[in-house]
Every structure is written in C-alpha cells, then in structure tokens.
Design a protein around this motif. Structure first.
Motif, short mmCIF file in Angstrom:
data_model
loop_
_atom_site.label_atom_id
_atom_site.label_comp_id
_atom_site.label_asym_id
_atom_site.label_seq_id
_atom_site.Cartn_x
_atom_site.Cartn_y
_atom_site.Cartn_z
N ALA A 1 -2.15 -7.84 -0.32
CA ALA A 1 -2.09 -6.66 0.53
C ALA A 1 -3.46 -6.33 1.13
CB ALA A 1 -1.57 -5.48 -0.28
N TYR A 2 -4.52 -6.58 0.37
CA TYR A 2 -5.85 -6.24 0.90
C TYR A 2 -6.23 -7.16 2.06
CZ TYR A 2 -10.43 -4.12 0.93
OH TYR A 2 -11.54 -3.42 1.31
N ASP A 3 -5.84 -8.45 1.97
CA ASP A 3 -6.10 -9.36 3.10
C ASP A 3 -5.37 -8.84 4.35
OD1 ASP A 3 -7.49 -11.16 1.46
OD2 ASP A 3 -5.64 -12.14 0.84
N ALA B 1 -4.54 -5.71 5.00
CA ALA B 1 -5.22 -4.49 5.48
C ALA B 1 -6.49 -4.84 6.23
CB ALA B 1 -5.52 -3.57 4.29
N HIS C 1 -11.28 5.19 -1.16
CA HIS C 1 -11.74 4.34 -0.06
C HIS C 1 -12.78 5.03 0.81
CE1 HIS C 1 -11.49 2.62 4.07
NE2 HIS C 1 -11.61 1.51 3.40
N ASP D 1 -6.23 -5.27 -5.84
CA ASP D 1 -6.22 -5.46 -4.39
C ASP D 1 -5.11 -4.67 -3.72
OD1 ASP D 1 -8.50 -6.88 -4.23
OD2 ASP D 1 -7.59 -8.81 -3.76
N GLU D 2 -3.99 -4.48 -4.43
CA GLU D 2 -2.91 -3.68 -3.85
C GLU D 2 -3.39 -2.23 -3.70
OE1 GLU D 2 1.73 -3.14 -4.84
OE2 GLU D 2 0.43 -2.20 -6.30
N ALA E 1 -5.86 -1.80 -0.89
CA ALA E 1 -5.20 -1.79 0.44
C ALA E 1 -4.56 -0.44 0.69
CB ALA E 1 -4.15 -2.90 0.49
N TRP F 1 -5.31 2.20 3.75
CA TRP F 1 -4.26 2.69 4.67
C TRP F 1 -4.22 4.21 4.69
CZ3 TRP F 1 -0.93 -1.69 2.28
CH2 TRP F 1 -1.08 -2.86 3.04
N GLU G 1 5.18 -3.58 -0.33
CA GLU G 1 4.45 -4.35 0.68
C GLU G 1 5.09 -5.73 0.86
OE1 GLU G 1 2.62 -1.69 -1.67
OE2 GLU G 1 2.25 -3.69 -2.42
N GLY H 1 2.37 -1.07 4.31
CA GLY H 1 2.09 -2.51 4.35
C GLY H 1 3.30 -3.41 4.18
#
Ligand code: NAD
Length: 416
Positions: free
Chosen positions: A3-5, A7, A58, A78-79, A82, A86, A296, A318
């Motif tokens: 998910a971070y990739d 985002a 964030h 990482d989820e 992200a 968002w 996601e 996502g």
C-alpha cells in the motif's frame, strides 16, 4: 507492491504534475512519527498474549494528526504508513484543519470476546499515552473498530489526565457513540459523503440515479450505509462481496434485510434474498457504479479488466493499485478517488471535535447540511482542476491538497 508503494506512486504523479517544492516533497515522502508498541493483555482464560500496535503520524502542518484505528489480522507498518499519508491529503482536500495519521493493532477482533477487546483497546491506548490527545492526534473508527471502541479509548485517556481536565478531553477521539459525546450523523458520515459525491458526479454528467445500479465490496460501516442511502435515491444493489463470499441479484438486493443478515451471521454469505456468485462473477457484474468499501489493493490489473461499470467510487482507502488504475484509465472508466469520495467520515469527525470543544450538540440536519456543503465544494474544486490542467481526478485531488500544504510550508518555513 504494498500500500505504501501505491501511496508514494500517487504522490510522485501529482508532484510531477504541479512542480512540488523539492523540500516539501522530501518531507512528505515519510511520516513525521512512527510509533510501534508491543503490549501484553490478559485473555479471558487467564493467559497473556502480546499484541503489536501502530500509530503513524504522517503530517500535522495543517492541524492535529487525525486518522482511523484499525483492528485486522493483516495490519502492518507499510499499510498504516500509507493510510496515514492518505489522511493528510484527504483532510487537505476537504479543507478540514487536521493533518494525517493512522493506527492499528495486528489481530482478528472476531476471535475475541467483548471483554478482551476492551482490555486490548485500553492497553493500546495506555501504551500510546500522550502521543494522542484532542490537540495532538485524534483517532477514529476504521476497519474492525466502532463507536464502542472509541469510547474505551476516550475513557482510558480521560483516566490519565488531571480530574479537572477530564471533560475537556472528550475530543481525543471521534466517532464515539452519541451518548458518550459523539455527533449526530457520524456513523453514516462516510457513506453519506460518498453518496453526495456520486450525486455531484450524476449532476455533472446528467445521469439519473433513479433506476441506476451499483455493486459493492464490503458491507461494514461504509458499505452498509452506502447501500441504504443510494437505494433511497432509486439505485439498485446488484452484487455485494465481503470476506465471507459474494451475492448477486439482477433485480436488486434489499439493503436493510442484508444488513440484518450480516449482523446475525457476520457476512453476506447465505443471504436468501440473492444468489451466491463467484469472485470473478462479482467483479464482472454489469453496473453503473462499482464501489469498493473493504480493503486496499482490490482493483488490480486483473480485476480492473473484468469490471463492467461506468465509474469506480472509492469508499475504501487505497482500493486501486497502480496497475489497476492504468487499466481503468485505458478502458475509460472514471475514478472518484478515496481522498475525495470517502472524506465524509473525517469531515463529520471534525464536526464532532468542534461540538466537543464548544459543548454543543448539532442536529442531524445541521450536520448533513454542512457535510453536503463541504463535499460539493471539494468535488467542484477537484473537477475544476482536473479540467483546467487536464488531470485525472485522483491527481487533481492530490494537487489541490498538495498546493494547500505547500503554501503553509512556504509561509512557515522549515525550522530552524
Ligand atoms: P468495517 O470493518 O466496518 O467493514 C469492512 C468490510 O470489509 C466488511 O464487510 C468485511 O467483510 C469486508 N472485507 C474484509 N476483507 C475483505 C476481503 N478480503 N474481500 C472482501 N471484503 C472484505 O470497515 P469500514 O469502516 O466499513 O471500512 C471499510 C473501508 O472504508 C476501509 O478501507 C476504511 O479504511 C475505509 N474508510 C472507513 C471510514 C469510516 O468512517 N469507517 C472512513 C473512511 C474510509
């Protein structure tokens, strides 16, 4: 691709489209704070289990960190990163004075009693300590959590502030139950906001909602309210999928009866008002609106190629990965992106936070009217940018958010 990739890919696309200041760009690529807490909780049988919790903050240049709290077996760093990013863009899109954050605990809440859930929630809140708070970081419900979870967080937080501050910190979470300081209209707010956004799309495209069809993935807080509210406008729910299975019915599924079935059995599977269908059939259902409202990465190159809809309306955060997005664009299927379409939840969270601060209780009409105004304005701004700069809706929403954030960085400078 995690998910971070996804985002970051979205951010990079928008940064290129608007010439984002390189310093601001660098700052926004990573969250400001990443908190990971491991905490023991006593189970009902007397044993102890160690849980892993996250709170990712964030950005708070626009206001206190704000974002959901997720209980799910697949929660990972990482989820959560992200989801926190968002939230930063989402609050900026709807011009709510909050930053972005997200929290989560990696476990399956369905495998625990109410008493265990309460202890897990309270221990997590205690572990976060002063890293949350009404002027600092304000959690809200997300997957696997609800108003009751938020009340446990609030009560725990209240117990470590001085006596005379207790009632002043109610706004340390939003999405609370009405009786414990929540707002009218908060529970349905994400679904309600999504329906307002669909109404704006329909107005712009001269598309009658009465008689239209939609397919829905996820029948939890977001999904069930979307189904109920869209049906009221004459739309018909022709397919639904959740983690128990998928159901279809050409003539439409009854939203209230389906909600009752889900309440009783935990999922849509076995609902007598429709026929069981496969996942492949679910994604290939002919409909006007395809609404992911679960997790996601559900719309991938493979599932995007199957969709037979006019528009994807992202209730989930996502739900579309980069490849899925490319396929939708090639096929001419529009996206109403998550940071606009599901922003109703955080908007009414802001209203709840304001009511807590002012010791007020707004009526449902007042909440709905303000929510409507906020989303109509955000939709119009995003669509104007998309038209003027020839951008897709997601990139336009990002550009709107990033320009607002960049302006504040320019004015305030970077310390020291
Ligand atoms: P929820 O826990 O109430 O419901 C989640 C739903 O997703 C359930 O129906 C579940 O069965 C389904 N699901 C889970 N795994 C699935 C899978 N693999 N395939 C199909 N379905 C699956 O959660 P919610 O609050 O409705 O949140 C749903 C989405 O909306 C999430 O992406 C969340 O981040 C987003 N969202 C929620 C809010 C809010 O206010 N609750 C606000 C903005 C965005």
């Amino acid at each position: 691709m995690n998910a971070y990739d996804i985002a970051i890919g979205q951010l990079e696309r928008a940064a290129a489209a608007m010439n984002l200041d390189p310093q601001v760009h660098t700052i926004l690529l990573q969250p400001k704070n990443e908190l990971i807490v491991n905490f023991p909780v006593k189970m009902d049988d007397g044993s102890f289990r160690l849980f892993k919790g996250y709170r990712i903050q964030h950005n708070n240049i626009m206001g206190p960190f704000k974002g959901g709290l997720r209980f799910h077996r697949d929660v990972h760093l990482d989820e959560v990163k992200a989801l926190a990013a968002w939230m930063t863009w989402k609050c900026a899109v709807v011009e709510v004075p909050f930053g972005g954050a997200m929290g989560g605990i990696k476990f399956d809440p369905r495998c625990h009693s109410a008493a265990e859930l309460e202890r897990i929630t309270r221990r997590y809140t205690h572990a976060l300590g002063n890293n949350i708070g009404p002027d600092h970081d304000i959690p809200a419900p997300d997957v696997g959590t609800n108003g009751q979870t938020m009340v446990w967080v609030m009560d725990t937080y209240m117990n470590f502030v001085p006596q005379d501050r207790k009632n002043a910190v109610r706004g340390c979470v939003t999405g609370k139950t009405l009786s414990s300081g929540g707002s009218q209209g908060r529970e349905k707010a994400t679904g309600q906001g999504l329906v307002y956004v669909i109404q704006e799309w329909a107005r712009e495209n001269h598309f009658p909602l009465d008689g239209c069809t939609f397919a829905l993935q996820g029948y939890g807080n977001v999904g069930a309210h979307v189904a109920r509210l869209l049906s009221r406008l004459g739309a018909s729910l022709v397919a639904v999928q959740d983690d128990s299975g998928a159901i279809g019915a050409g003539e439409g599924l009854h939203p209230a009866r389906l909600a009752e079935h889900v309440q009783q059995t935990g999922g849509v599977r076995g609902f007598s008002g429709g026929d069981e269908i496969s996942a492949a059939e679910f994604f290939a259902t002919n409909c006007d609106f395809f609404i992911p409202a679960a997790l996601e990465k559900q719309i991938t190159a493979e599932t995007a190629a199957r969709l037979r809809c006019k528009v994807v309306v992202e209730g989930a955060n996502g739900p579309t990965d980069s490849e899925g997005e490319r396929v939708l664009a090639q096929r001419g299927i529009d996206i109403l992106p998550d940071i606009l379409a599901n922003a109703g939840g955080v908007t009414v969270s802001y209203f709840e936070w304001l009511q807590n601060r002012r010791a007020e209780a707004w009526t449902l009409d007042e909440v709905d009217e303000r929510l409507h105004r906020t989303l109509v304005h955000a939709y119009a701004t995003v669509r104007r940018l998309a038209r003027e700069r020839r951008l897709d809706n997601r990139t336009a929403a990002y550009v709107h958010a990033l320009e607002r954030i960049q302006n504040v960085y320019r004015e305030r400078g970077i310390f020291p």
